[in-house]
Scaffold this active site. Structure first.
Site, PDB file in Angstrom:
ATOM      1  N   GLY A 187     -19.248  29.897  -8.581  1.00 20.40           N
ATOM      2  CA  GLY A 187     -18.383  28.851  -9.106  1.00 20.40           C
ATOM      3  C   GLY A 187     -16.958  29.270  -9.365  1.00 20.40           C
ATOM      4  O   GLY A 187     -16.101  28.429  -9.656  1.00 20.40           O
ATOM      5  N   LYS A 221      -6.486  -4.383 -31.502  1.00 28.40           N
ATOM      6  CA  LYS A 221      -7.875  -3.985 -31.283  1.00 28.40           C
ATOM      7  C   LYS A 221      -8.201  -2.766 -32.121  1.00 28.40           C
ATOM      8  O   LYS A 221      -7.319  -2.039 -32.577  1.00 28.40           O
ATOM      9  CB  LYS A 221      -8.128  -3.702 -29.800  1.00 28.40           C
ATOM     10  N   ASP A 261      -0.489  -0.419 -19.148  1.00 29.20           N
ATOM     11  CA  ASP A 261      -1.002   0.756 -19.855  1.00 29.20           C
ATOM     12  C   ASP A 261      -0.678   1.987 -19.021  1.00 29.20           C
ATOM     13  O   ASP A 261      -0.300   1.879 -17.853  1.00 29.20           O
ATOM     14  CB  ASP A 261      -2.511   0.638 -20.082  1.00 29.20           C
ATOM     15  N   ARG A 272     -10.939   0.634 -32.123  1.00 30.64           N
ATOM     16  CA  ARG A 272     -11.871   1.425 -31.316  1.00 30.64           C
ATOM     17  C   ARG A 272     -12.999   1.945 -32.210  1.00 30.64           C
ATOM     18  O   ARG A 272     -12.764   2.668 -33.170  1.00 30.64           O
ATOM     19  CB  ARG A 272     -11.135   2.595 -30.669  1.00 30.64           C
ATOM     20  N   GLY A 274     -12.097   1.223 -18.032  1.00 32.89           N
ATOM     21  CA  GLY A 274     -11.729  -0.172 -17.874  1.00 32.89           C
ATOM     22  C   GLY A 274     -12.064  -1.037 -19.065  1.00 32.89           C
ATOM     23  O   GLY A 274     -11.766  -2.237 -19.067  1.00 32.89           O
ATOM     24  N   GLY A 275     -12.670  -0.458 -20.096  1.00 32.18           N
ATOM     25  CA  GLY A 275     -13.071  -1.253 -21.252  1.00 32.18           C
ATOM     26  C   GLY A 275     -11.907  -1.912 -21.960  1.00 32.18           C
ATOM     27  O   GLY A 275     -11.937  -3.110 -22.264  1.00 32.18           O
ATOM     28  N   ASP A 291      -2.939  -2.488 -26.755  1.00 32.18           N
ATOM     29  CA  ASP A 291      -3.187  -2.021 -28.116  1.00 32.18           C
ATOM     30  C   ASP A 291      -1.849  -1.735 -28.785  1.00 32.18           C
ATOM     31  O   ASP A 291      -0.793  -1.720 -28.146  1.00 32.18           O
ATOM     32  CB  ASP A 291      -4.095  -0.788 -28.150  1.00 32.18           C
ATOM     33  N   HIS A 313       0.564  10.544 -21.715  1.00 28.07           N
ATOM     34  CA  HIS A 313      -0.073   9.572 -22.604  1.00 28.07           C
ATOM     35  C   HIS A 313       0.760   9.321 -23.855  1.00 28.07           C
ATOM     36  O   HIS A 313       0.800   8.202 -24.369  1.00 28.07           O
ATOM     37  CB  HIS A 313      -1.466  10.060 -22.984  1.00 28.07           C
TER      38      HIS A 313
END
Length: 327
Positions: A52, A207, A233, A209, A239-240, A183, A144
């Protein structure tokens, strides 16, 4: 970027000392970037041993060169990250003058702070590992959160996929646009996007979480009735979040919903959620992460960020401004 701009790069750039090296995460994007700049990728041998372990060897001299390693740290995240660090180390040991990690998608970016006791800030750890591997500069796209730039103790240029998304949307002659943040945490991103969309109005989905990869949408703040709602986003994972937001927007009377995101992470069950009938008119993403053919669906549109990344690479090499690309 126009063909004329690419030709200017080819004619004015000292390409003898500019080297592009692709990892195995997104070789198609790397080829497109090479085509824009007008040079060939440096050949690399990258393989996995029986146990590996990863092995990388650069196949031509890069001594004294300005090397750009193109590798999104997408799935398999740990292998992609390790391969990138091995490539950095190989380039430094081959006496490259400067090594820049071009990271279209930065894995572990969501672990950018502690939300509970005894957690790791893995985004900071990842930045530390990259710096320790010897990289001189990072060129990342749509992190992000903006504070991740500060996690690096080296220069980190942050570029945005929004111009590519907006250029595409402008060809669709959309009317009555409202830009929607899925959000509260994405409000700054959505506000900037709305401003670039001719100062379109902004709406927010409030929303909460309940657990990792589970999102519950509560209410819409703003008017979306009879409007074209653009849900923006930085990424779509399972995809939730984006699908729950779209369902709520439909209930609130939006006449159409278009989802836009830079990074198509698309972890299961994203495909089945996003391809559902009567939810999205279109799902627009970039090729920062390769989307397998098996995950394509009728509403999906994948845009290339190769020219934008190629332009940014050229500007870093020429020591020109990158921020002026986004003014």
């Amino acid at each position: 970027m126009t063909a004329a701009t690419a030709q200017n790069i080819k004619s004015s750039l000292n390409t003898d000392r500019l080297k592009l090296i692709s990892g195995t995460s997104n070789p198609i994007l790397a080829k497109e970037i090479s085509s824009y700049i007008g040079i060939e990728d440096v050949p690399v041998v990258s393989k996995r041993f029986a146990d590996g372990e990863l092995y990388v060897q650069i196949q031509q001299s890069i001594r004294g060169c300005d090397v750009f390693l193109i590798q999104p740290t997408c799935a398999p995240v740990n292998d992609s990250l390790m391969e990138l660090m091995i490539m950095v180390d190989a380039c430094k040991r081959a006496s490259a003058r400067q090594v820049t990690a071009v990271i279209p998608y930065f894995g572990y970016a969501r672990a950018d702070r502690k939300t509970a006791g005894r957690e790791s800030i893995t985004a900071k750890l990842t930045a530390n590992l990259l710096v320790s591997s010897g990289v001189d500069r990072v060129l990342a796209m749509d992190l992000h959160s903006a504070q991740i730039q500060g996690y690096f103790d080296i220069p980190c240029d942050h570029i945005y996929g929004s111009p590519v998304l907006i250029d595409y949307l402008s060809t669709k002659n959309l009317d009555e646009i409202v830009v929607v943040s899925p959000d509260v945490g994405g409000v700054a991103r959505a506000r900037a996007f709305a401003k670039q969309m001719k100062d379109s109005p902004l709406a927010i989905i409030d929303k909460r979480r309940a657990a990792h990869n589970v999102a519950q949408s509560l209410t819409v703040i703003g008017d979306v009735a009879n409007k074209t709602a653009i849900l923006i986003d930085d990424m779509i994972d399972t995809g939730g979040t984006i699908c729950a937001g779209a369902e709520l927007l439909r209930k609130e009377g939006a006449k159409r919903v278009i989802a836009c995101a830079s990074h198509a992470v698309f972890s299961p069950p994203a495909y089945s959620r996003l391809s559902a009938d009567d939810l999205f008119e279109e799902v627009v993403v970039t090729n920062s992460i390769p989307v397998p053919t098996s995950q394509y669906f009728e509403q999906l549109k994948v845009l290339s960020v190769a020219n934008m990344l190629g332009e940014a690479i050229w500007r870093v090499h020429e020591e020109s401004s990158i921020s002026s690309m986004f003014r």
